[in-house]
Design a protein around this motif. Structure first.
Motif, mmCIF file in Angstrom:
data_model
loop_
_atom_site.group_PDB
_atom_site.id
_atom_site.type_symbol
_atom_site.label_atom_id
_atom_site.label_comp_id
_atom_site.label_asym_id
_atom_site.label_seq_id
_atom_site.Cartn_x
_atom_site.Cartn_y
_atom_site.Cartn_z
ATOM 1 N N ALA A 229 1.080 -12.214 17.311
ATOM 2 C CA ALA A 229 1.186 -13.542 16.847
ATOM 3 C C ALA A 229 0.323 -13.714 15.537
ATOM 4 O O ALA A 229 1.140 -14.385 14.623
ATOM 5 C CB ALA A 229 0.912 -14.442 17.822
ATOM 6 N N LEU A 230 -0.755 -13.384 15.181
ATOM 7 C CA LEU A 230 -1.589 -13.600 14.040
ATOM 8 C C LEU A 230 -1.003 -12.612 13.050
ATOM 9 O O LEU A 230 -0.788 -12.967 11.827
ATOM 10 C CB LEU A 230 -2.952 -13.146 14.205
ATOM 11 C CG LEU A 230 -3.984 -13.607 13.134
ATOM 12 C CD1 LEU A 230 -3.785 -15.038 13.016
ATOM 13 C CD2 LEU A 230 -5.331 -13.065 13.453
ATOM 14 N N ARG A 231 -0.365 -11.381 13.441
ATOM 15 C CA ARG A 231 0.151 -10.538 12.399
ATOM 16 C C ARG A 231 1.505 -10.991 12.049
ATOM 17 O O ARG A 231 1.714 -10.812 10.814
ATOM 18 C CB ARG A 231 0.255 -8.934 13.285
ATOM 19 C CG ARG A 231 0.683 -8.068 12.075
ATOM 20 C CD ARG A 231 1.022 -6.768 13.102
ATOM 21 N NE ARG A 231 -0.492 -6.251 13.537
ATOM 22 C CZ ARG A 231 -0.850 -6.132 14.657
ATOM 23 N NH1 ARG A 231 0.154 -6.556 15.687
ATOM 24 N NH2 ARG A 231 -2.025 -5.846 15.165
ATOM 25 N N ASP A 232 2.027 -11.858 12.769
ATOM 26 C CA ASP A 232 3.391 -12.293 12.182
ATOM 27 C C ASP A 232 3.001 -13.574 11.071
ATOM 28 O O ASP A 232 3.525 -13.611 10.159
ATOM 29 C CB ASP A 232 4.109 -13.152 13.477
ATOM 30 C CG ASP A 232 4.799 -12.119 14.313
ATOM 31 O OD1 ASP A 232 5.018 -11.165 13.772
ATOM 32 O OD2 ASP A 232 5.112 -12.579 15.470
ATOM 33 N N PHE A 233 1.933 -14.236 11.161
ATOM 34 C CA PHE A 233 1.428 -15.067 10.279
ATOM 35 C C PHE A 233 1.078 -14.470 9.166
ATOM 36 O O PHE A 233 1.440 -14.988 7.833
ATOM 37 C CB PHE A 233 0.417 -15.883 10.911
ATOM 38 C CG PHE A 233 -0.092 -17.000 9.919
ATOM 39 C CD1 PHE A 233 0.759 -17.766 9.383
ATOM 40 C CD2 PHE A 233 -1.548 -17.123 9.759
ATOM 41 C CE1 PHE A 233 0.144 -18.746 8.441
ATOM 42 C CE2 PHE A 233 -2.149 -18.186 9.074
ATOM 43 C CZ PHE A 233 -1.333 -19.159 8.443
ATOM 44 N N VAL A 234 0.366 -13.211 9.075
ATOM 45 C CA VAL A 234 -0.011 -12.668 7.899
ATOM 46 C C VAL A 234 1.164 -12.134 7.172
ATOM 47 O O VAL A 234 1.234 -12.004 6.197
ATOM 48 C CB VAL A 234 -0.993 -11.454 8.412
ATOM 49 C CG1 VAL A 234 -1.589 -10.735 7.226
ATOM 50 C CG2 VAL A 234 -2.390 -12.129 8.981
ATOM 51 N N GLY A 235 2.146 -11.706 7.965
ATOM 52 C CA GLY A 235 3.569 -10.943 7.480
ATOM 53 C C GLY A 235 3.806 -12.259 6.534
ATOM 54 O O GLY A 235 4.554 -11.991 5.554
ATOM 55 N N LEU A 236 4.225 -13.451 7.194
ATOM 56 C CA LEU A 236 4.782 -14.451 6.314
ATOM 57 C C LEU A 236 3.703 -14.702 5.190
ATOM 58 O O LEU A 236 4.399 -14.775 3.937
ATOM 59 C CB LEU A 236 4.752 -15.767 7.140
ATOM 60 C CG LEU A 236 5.129 -17.160 6.413
ATOM 61 C CD1 LEU A 236 6.273 -16.955 6.002
ATOM 62 C CD2 LEU A 236 4.703 -18.354 7.012
ATOM 63 N N LEU A 237 2.603 -14.916 5.062
ATOM 64 C CA LEU A 237 1.652 -14.875 3.892
ATOM 65 C C LEU A 237 1.874 -13.690 2.784
ATOM 66 O O LEU A 237 2.094 -13.951 1.568
ATOM 67 C CB LEU A 237 0.215 -15.031 4.190
ATOM 68 C CG LEU A 237 -0.305 -16.168 5.035
ATOM 69 C CD1 LEU A 237 -1.735 -15.939 5.491
ATOM 70 C CD2 LEU A 237 -0.239 -17.626 4.438
ATOM 71 N N ARG A 238 1.944 -12.562 3.263
ATOM 72 C CA ARG A 238 2.431 -11.574 2.419
ATOM 73 C C ARG A 238 3.827 -11.533 1.762
ATOM 74 O O ARG A 238 4.086 -11.192 0.741
ATOM 75 C CB ARG A 238 2.054 -10.119 3.178
ATOM 76 C CG ARG A 238 0.644 -9.918 3.792
ATOM 77 C CD ARG A 238 0.736 -8.252 4.050
ATOM 78 N NE ARG A 238 -0.547 -8.118 5.008
ATOM 79 C CZ ARG A 238 -1.964 -8.001 4.283
ATOM 80 N NH1 ARG A 238 -1.762 -7.910 3.050
ATOM 81 N NH2 ARG A 238 -2.811 -7.686 5.262
ATOM 82 N N SER A 239 4.661 -11.922 2.612
ATOM 83 C CA SER A 239 6.050 -12.228 2.169
ATOM 84 C C SER A 239 5.894 -13.318 1.129
ATOM 85 O O SER A 239 6.707 -13.015 0.155
ATOM 86 C CB SER A 239 6.899 -12.595 3.175
ATOM 87 O OG SER A 239 8.219 -12.854 2.700
ATOM 88 N N LEU A 240 5.431 -14.571 1.212
ATOM 89 C CA LEU A 240 5.148 -15.422 0.396
ATOM 90 C C LEU A 240 4.415 -14.971 -1.052
ATOM 91 O O LEU A 240 4.783 -15.290 -2.273
ATOM 92 C CB LEU A 240 4.637 -16.667 0.864
ATOM 93 C CG LEU A 240 5.490 -17.429 1.875
ATOM 94 C CD1 LEU A 240 4.514 -18.662 2.548
ATOM 95 C CD2 LEU A 240 6.393 -17.957 1.387
#
Length: 847
Positions: A229-240
């Motif tokens: 779940a936290l990795r998904d959040f980090v993925g969004l930040l990296r995408s942005l």
């Protein structure tokens, strides 16, 4: 009076108290501050108003003022203290509460944060920054916690806050109930901290911190899922970060974070032991654009003995039981937590519906005989959308792709079903996790909301919320904040701590709030935390100041002078223009461009926009664009018109369906299909059952409406051969397959845009103009729906009233002349509002 004698007195009405009993109750008030429960405040307040409103109650100015502030914060009626209205002691204290500096904001004015500050290398972590900077602390198993600093621009901030809340609720839906009920995540103004927790024997932050409970909160079996779940959040930040450059992400080792926290604790302990010395830990590196080092959130540690390891203050959890706060919380949960859960449910329903439809299409194809396949399915299928596996979203293709029908149903459809089933399982788990977190006894969603609003109230800020939530929060903050500021000043004064050493531009307030659960009482404590950048922050540990002091560049930020010394924006831009013409100057140009932005951000940005702004089309080009648009509308009339008519018919908007077909213009062979669809529309408008229509139309039996018979005649005139073959096959094929056949081979946009040689319009230009017009119309329709949505009340609204406000925008999006990406969302919204699913006949495979 011994034991619970005060409680016995509080059960009686204040006017029955004796002088000794009143003194005991007042003493209990003094001892309870600042965590005075509402019941005690209410009784003491009643006694003052009834027995001695014209004279001080405590004989102590501080306690009298505290009683007024607590009464107001807890929702009791307090006079405004207007001059001349009343000159009693109560009115005097109320007036002082409004005017005293002790009741004013604790924090300095927010530092001005414009483009110059956003680009400045002197500070990386600033709560007011328009750039979001994230530090991801991880170990060999993945991310452990994420710290996001900065307010960001509204569009980015909204995405990050919603994703952080989703992650927080997911992790707390997986947490081990035996490890503690406290939620350590924080979603404040300018700072977000989300943790996945640790399992096993890994090192955790060994601090008397409000985050300590999360160190082993995740059960061993759920650790990987929480990390996911936290990795998904980090993925969004990296995408942005990749897509916008308005977000920066840095990776740090969790072990380094633990070591630094222990080093801070050792520094504070050493200062407390060596009272004759002051210890300074300067930044580890010199200022520079590429300086490294971790940024962490650290508690304010004490440098004296006898008051605990950290600065903290307890308040009454009754602050969260007032009508004013409940209004804030309900509006917040409705817009964020409940909406997140509803969005996940709707997405799950959509995926399940798509799986069901794809499965039915595949079974229909596999169950058909070779003759039926040749009659009812074309040789190829035109694909206009694809399923994006990383995001689980359906994306409309810019240009359609053609597939053989056999390959599509044997290869593509099973893959699409498998991908959607995987996402459906994932969304099902997400819904379960969100529901678990929201409905747990310790109410993680309520804890996060309480921490968010209490921090904002103490910092005199306003979180970015819905208009209704913001209005409710400002009303609550107006009554609560003065009491919070006053009690913090009193507590710090008693402990010998200067408020300016604790409340700085890089300080946040982390709340530990546990709602009441069963027989367990509620709990509320507030802890100040500070951002520490090892490459930018100076840390001072001095027993004489009683607390560790952290300073960085934000403590000294000032507005930039209007008459900036140095080259003008035009001169800097001219130098950049000359440099851009030189070969192999890319690296130097990038460096000089950033320097120019730092020196003259507004002027350079304005000239950059002017240089990139394309010139408007001339009159001749405008005429060419208009000609190309008219040609595109003519060539796409059949496909667009029949699409809109079919969708309108499914939603029983028969007048709209007729209007769509009336506007169709095309070659006779395609016009015949429009007339045959018109015959079906007239049958449905006459309320004929769908199962009866194929037989009635195919054999032209009595009972057909006259308008349907006329449509059949028109179709026969336009293309007799196709009309006859279609009518003969219709009774056996059924309505669904009959409608599919009408759309088989129908010209679509890319194939239909053939240009207009007479007006010198190429096919490519015609298609480009058509795509541009659709993009503009889709943006307009999305804005129109958004504006219509603002008319909806924040509370639950009747379906009829909601449809009345959204209906016009929905209709134009669903069946307007330019329908595109927003159609699917509008269909889902219509289904949610109407509570029923429209008929699904006539879906064309691959579209």
């Amino acid at each position: 009076m011994r034991g619970d004698g005060v409680e016995e007195v509080l059960r009686r009405l204040p006017h029955t108290w004796t002088a000794d009993e009143a003194e005991q109750v007042k003493q209990r008030f003094r001892q309870s501050r600042p965590a005075v429960p509402k019941r005690l405040v209410s009784r003491v307040w009643q006694y003052w108003l009834q027995q001695c409103p014209d004279e001080p109650l405590f004989g102590d100015t501080e306690d009298d003022l505290a009683l007024v502030l607590h009464a107001r914060a807890l929702g009791l009626r307090v006079p405004g203290g207007e001059i001349g209205a009343d000159d009693g002691a109560v009115a005097h204290c109320a007036r002082r509460a409004r005017e005293s500096a002790d009741c004013g904001p604790l924090f300095p004015a927010p530092p001005p944060w414009g483009p110059k500050a956003a680009l400045a290398p002197q500070v990386r972590a600033a709560l007011a920054s328009s750039l979001l900077r994230a530090w991801v602390a991880g170990d060999e198993q993945g991310p452990v916690e994420v710290l996001v600093v900065g307010e960001g621009v509204p569009e980015i901030r909204q995405q990050v806050v919603q994703a952080a809340l989703t992650t927080c609720l997911r992790v707390n839906g997986l947490s081990d109930p035996e490890s503690g009920d406290f939620v350590g995540d924080h979603l404040g103004v300018g700072l977000i901290r989300v943790t996945a927790g640790l399992s096993g024997t890994q090192p955790s932050l060994d601090l008397p911190s409000v985050f300590r409970a999360r160190s082993v909160t995740v059960a061993d079996g759920s650790s990987s899922t929480a990390r996911g779940a936290l990795r998904d959040f980090v993925g969004l930040l990296r995408s942005l970060a990749h897509e916008t450059s308005l977000v920066e992400v840095a990776d740090i080792a969790y072990g380094e974070l633990v070591a630094y926290a222990r080093g801070m604790r050792a520094l504070a302990d050493r200062a407390a032991a060596e009272t004759d010395r002051a210890l300074l830990r300067p930044p580890r590196e010199a200022d520079g654009p590429r300086a490294t080092g971790l940024v962490s959130l650290q508690p304010y540690l004490r440098t004296t003995r006898g008051h605990g390891a950290t600065v903290r203050l307890e308040f009454s959890p009754d602050l969260f039981t007032t009508d004013a706060y409940l209004g804030v919380e309900q509006a917040h949960q409705r817009v964020l937590s409940q909406r997140l859960t509803m969005d996940a449910r709707l997405r799950l329903d959509q995926l399940e519906a798509e799986i069901k439809q794809l499965t039915a299409d595949r079974e229909a194809f596999e169950g058909a005989t070779p003759e039926e396949r040749r009659a009812l399915w074309p040789a190829t299928v035109l694909l206009v959308e694809r399923f994006d596996e990383p995001t689980g979203r359906t994306i409309r293709l810019t240009e359609p792709e053609e597939r053989e029908t056999e390959q599509y149903y044997q290869v593509n459809v099973p893959q699409l079903i498998t991908m959607r089933e995987k996402w459906a399982r994932r969304m099902g788990e997400l819904v379960e996790q969100l529901e678990t977190a929201v409905h747990r006894p310790h109410a993680p969603a309520r804890q996060v909301a309480a921490g968010r609003f209490l921090d904002a109230a103490l910092r005199d800020a306003a979180p970015d919320e819905s208009p209704a939530t913001e209005r409710a929060f400002l009303a609550w903050r107006k009554d609560v904040a003065p009491m919070l500021w006053f009690e913090w000043r009193c507590a710090l004064r008693a402990q010998g701590i200067a408020p300016s050493d604790v409340f700085t531009p890089h300080t946040v307030l982390i709340s530990r709030y546990l709602p009441p659960a069963g027989e367990d009482p509620a709990l509320l404590s507030v802890h100040p935390y500070t951002l520490v950048d090892t490459a930018r922050s100076a840390v001072l540990a001095d027993a004489g100041r009683a607390v560790v002091v952290v300073r960085d560049a934000t403590d000294h930020a000032e507005p930039a002078p209007s008459d900036t010394v140095g080259p003008t924006a035009q001169a800097l831009w001219d130098e950049l223009a000359q440099l851009a013409e030189k070969p192999h100057a890319e690296e130097e140009f990038g460096r000089r461009f950033i320097e120019a932005l730092r020196a003259q951000p507004y002027g350079v940005a304005r000239r950059m926009v002017e240089a990139l702004q394309p010139a408007g089309p001339g009159s001749a080009e405008a005429d060419e664009i208009e000609t190309a648009l008219r040609a595109a509308e003519r060539h796409t009339s059949i496909g667009e018109g029949m699409d809109r008519a079919l969708l309108a018919m499914r939603n029983e908007a028969f007048l709209t369906a007729r209007e769509c077909l009336d506007d169709v213009r095309g070659e006779p062979r395609w016009q015949a299909r429009a007339w045959l669809l018109r015959a079906i529309v007239e049958c449905r408008a006459a309320r004929l059952e769908a199962r009866e229509i194929p037989g009635l139309l195919g054999h032209q039996m009595p009972g057909l409406p006259d308008t349907a018979l006329r449509a059949l005649d028109e179709a026969g005139t336009a293309d007799a051969e196709f009309t006859l073959a279609w009518l003969e096959a219709l009774p056996e094929a059924g309505l669904d397959k009959g409608i599919r056949r009408l759309f088989q081979g129908l010209p679509r946009a890319r194939a239909s845009c053939k240009g207009d040689p007479l007006n010198k319009v190429s096919a490519e230009r015609e298609y480009a103009v058509w795509l541009f017009r659709r993009a503009v119309e889709n943006a307009r329709l999305a804005r129109q729906l958004d504006e219509a949505g603002e008319e909806l009340a924040e509370h639950q609204e009747a379906v009829d009233a909601a449809l009345a406000k959204l209906g016009r925008a929905l209709e134009e999006i669903l069946v307007g002349p330019y329908v595109g990406g927003s159609r699917g969302a509008a269909e889902e919204l219509f289904e949610v509002l109407s509570g029923q699913e429209p008929p699904r006949y006539g879906r064309v495979a691959g579209r």
